[in-house]
Structure formats: C-alpha cells, structure tokens
Scaffold this active site. Structure first.
Site, PDB file in Angstrom:
ATOM      1  N   HIS A  85      41.312  30.136   1.768  1.00 49.68           N
ATOM      2  CA  HIS A  85      42.627  29.633   2.194  1.00 49.68           C
ATOM      3  C   HIS A  85      43.154  28.595   1.218  1.00 49.68           C
ATOM      4  O   HIS A  85      44.333  28.631   0.830  1.00 49.68           O
ATOM      5  CB  HIS A  85      42.527  29.030   3.593  1.00 49.68           C
ATOM      6  CG  HIS A  85      43.758  28.307   4.033  1.00 49.68           C
ATOM      7  ND1 HIS A  85      44.810  28.937   4.678  1.00 49.68           N
ATOM      8  CD2 HIS A  85      44.128  27.001   3.911  1.00 49.68           C
ATOM      9  CE1 HIS A  85      45.767  28.064   4.933  1.00 49.68           C
ATOM     10  NE2 HIS A  85      45.371  26.865   4.480  1.00 49.68           N
ATOM     11  N   GLU A  86      42.292  27.671   0.802  1.00 45.62           N
ATOM     12  CA  GLU A  86      42.726  26.635  -0.145  1.00 45.62           C
ATOM     13  C   GLU A  86      43.070  27.232  -1.505  1.00 45.62           C
ATOM     14  O   GLU A  86      43.992  26.776  -2.174  1.00 45.62           O
ATOM     15  CB  GLU A  86      41.651  25.560  -0.275  1.00 45.62           C
ATOM     16  CG  GLU A  86      41.334  24.822   1.020  1.00 45.62           C
ATOM     17  CD  GLU A  86      42.571  24.257   1.696  1.00 45.62           C
ATOM     18  OE1 GLU A  86      43.544  23.913   0.996  1.00 45.62           O
ATOM     19  OE2 GLU A  86      42.584  24.165   2.940  1.00 45.62           O
ATOM     20  N   HIS A  95      46.577  28.384  -1.644  1.00 50.02           N
ATOM     21  CA  HIS A  95      47.575  27.390  -2.047  1.00 50.02           C
ATOM     22  C   HIS A  95      47.687  27.310  -3.568  1.00 50.02           C
ATOM     23  O   HIS A  95      48.782  27.128  -4.112  1.00 50.02           O
ATOM     24  CB  HIS A  95      47.199  26.018  -1.482  1.00 50.02           C
ATOM     25  CG  HIS A  95      47.410  25.896  -0.002  1.00 50.02           C
ATOM     26  ND1 HIS A  95      48.610  26.201   0.600  1.00 50.02           N
ATOM     27  CD2 HIS A  95      46.571  25.500   0.995  1.00 50.02           C
ATOM     28  CE1 HIS A  95      48.507  25.994   1.909  1.00 50.02           C
ATOM     29  NE2 HIS A  95      47.286  25.578   2.174  1.00 50.02           N
ATOM     30  N   HIS A 146      50.979  28.010  -5.845  1.00 52.57           N
ATOM     31  CA  HIS A 146      51.430  27.106  -6.903  1.00 52.57           C
ATOM     32  C   HIS A 146      51.652  27.875  -8.197  1.00 52.57           C
ATOM     33  O   HIS A 146      52.656  27.684  -8.893  1.00 52.57           O
ATOM     34  CB  HIS A 146      50.385  26.006  -7.114  1.00 52.57           C
ATOM     35  CG  HIS A 146      50.840  24.914  -8.012  1.00 52.57           C
ATOM     36  ND1 HIS A 146      49.981  24.008  -8.592  1.00 52.57           N
ATOM     37  CD2 HIS A 146      52.078  24.564  -8.466  1.00 52.57           C
ATOM     38  CE1 HIS A 146      50.659  23.160  -9.339  1.00 52.57           C
ATOM     39  NE2 HIS A 146      51.929  23.490  -9.284  1.00 52.57           N
TER      40      HIS A 146
END
Length: 227
Positions: free
Chosen positions: A99-100, A103, A107
């Site tokens: 999940h991280e 991100h 980006h």
C-alpha cells in the site's frame, strides 16, 4: 457548554464509527499478521521488489518506530515501514508495505489527487493546529469574527481529510494489482491482504466523518450564538 452542549449529539455517530474502525483494523491486522505468505518475503523485501519493478530504484526504505506508522515521504522519496511490517512475511505486513509503495507509484505518475493533497498539507496543518485557538478565544470574548476565522481554518483540515480518501483507496488498489501481477501473493492470499487494506481504509473514512461532523457542529453552535 461549548464542548458538551446539545449539538454534541452530531458527533456521536462519527465517534462510534471511529471506534469501530480502530477496532476493525487492530483485529484484522492481528488476524492476518499470524498468516505467513507462501513467498516467504518480508514487507521490506516486497516493497523493494515492487519499487524496482516500477523503476523506483531511488526510493529508499527505512525502519520507523511505532505500530502501523508506515508511510511514504514524497519530499524525501523515502518509504518508512514499522518494525512489524518491515521484518514480517505475514499477509498483513505485505499488504501494508505494498500500500505504501502504491503512494510512491502515485507520486511517480503524478496522480492528481496526491498532488492536490500534498499541496494542501501546509494549509491543513495550520488549520488543524490554530483553528481551535481562534474558536475558543472567539467564544470566550464573544467575537463572531474570530469564531468564523477559526471555522474557516478548520474547514481546510476537513477538505484535506476528504481529499485523502481517494488517495488512500487508489493506493490500495495499486497495491493489490502489483501483488497479483508480480505473483507475490496467490489469489487466497490476495483476499487476506485486501481485507487488511479495507480495514485500514475505514480509519480514513472515520477520520473524515468525525471532521465533517465537528465542522457541522461548530456551524450550528455559531448560528445559535447569533440567535
């Protein structure tokens, strides 16, 4: 009276849902933290693999203190994972690590809601930190202007919470897609990771509902004070 007047009832459903969301993420994480992935990879190894698969070789992975304190820092291009996620090969840890990374991929691809949220961070921080000071002082000295200014600042924090929702949902969708495409988890394991991420998403929904409810309450209190 400001904190415990009749308008407090507006907050109750959101607070109850928030309690449910916190309980749900804890129980779901603990359940799938006990289930080891067949691949045997730790959260950090999975994160590194997905980052490299997407050409994000310059994104570093660091260990951070705290439980479920995992996050991606777009300013420093660093992925920070808690100890339970970093070292564990559980379905919960792999899901959160992925999940991280989602991100980081957002980006990389200049995902519009993420850019909007990141640009809103300074305003939201000011709003959440200073709004109550103006509101409390405003009620204390009966200054409607200070109260309204405080509500305006708090509104910025509420908007930030709303913008956060699609960013988090999209990161989870990207994570599950990456885990499946890279054959890191099988179909049954994907379902477990999905349940962890869905439970985590509830905490963001709860935070947004609490913020919106608090804003509505402030508006009602201000309206009543005018009357």
């Amino acid at each position: 009276m400001f904190y415990y007047d009749s308008s407090f009832i507006i907050l109750i459903p959101a607070l109850l849902f928030s309690f449910y969301a916190q309980t749900k993420i804890q129980t779901t994480f603990n359940k799938y933290f006990k289930r080891r992935a067949f691949c045997g990879m730790s959260g950090a190894q999975v994160a590194r693999k997905i980052l490299d698969n997407n050409g994000l070789y310059n994104v570093q992975i660091e260990l951070v203190r705290g439980k479920l304190s995992d996050h991606y820092d777009p300013a420093k291009r660093v992925l920070r994972l808690s100890e339970e996620v970093y070292y564990s090969d559980s379905l919960a840890s792999i899901g959160i690590a992925a999940h991280e990374v989602g991100h980081a991929i957002q980006h990389q691809k200049s995902y519009a809601p993420l850019i909007l949220r990141n640009s809103f961070v300074p305003v939201a921080n000011i709003g959440s930190n200073l709004s109550w000071i103006f509101i409390i002082i405003g009620f204390a000295i009966r200054s409607l202007q200070l109260i309204n200014f405080g509500i305006l600042l708090f509104s910025a924090a509420v908007i930030f919470q709303i913008i956060t929702l699609p960013v988090e949902f999209n990161a989870s969708a990207r994570a599950l897609n990456q885990l499946e495409e890279s054959s890191i988890l099988n179909s049954q394991e994907i379902d477990g990771a999905k349940k962890v991420l869905n439970a985590a998403a509830l905490t963001y929904v709860a935070a947004t509902l609490v913020a919106i409810s608090q804003l509505l309450r402030l508006i009602l209190i201000t309206r009543d004070s005018r009357d």
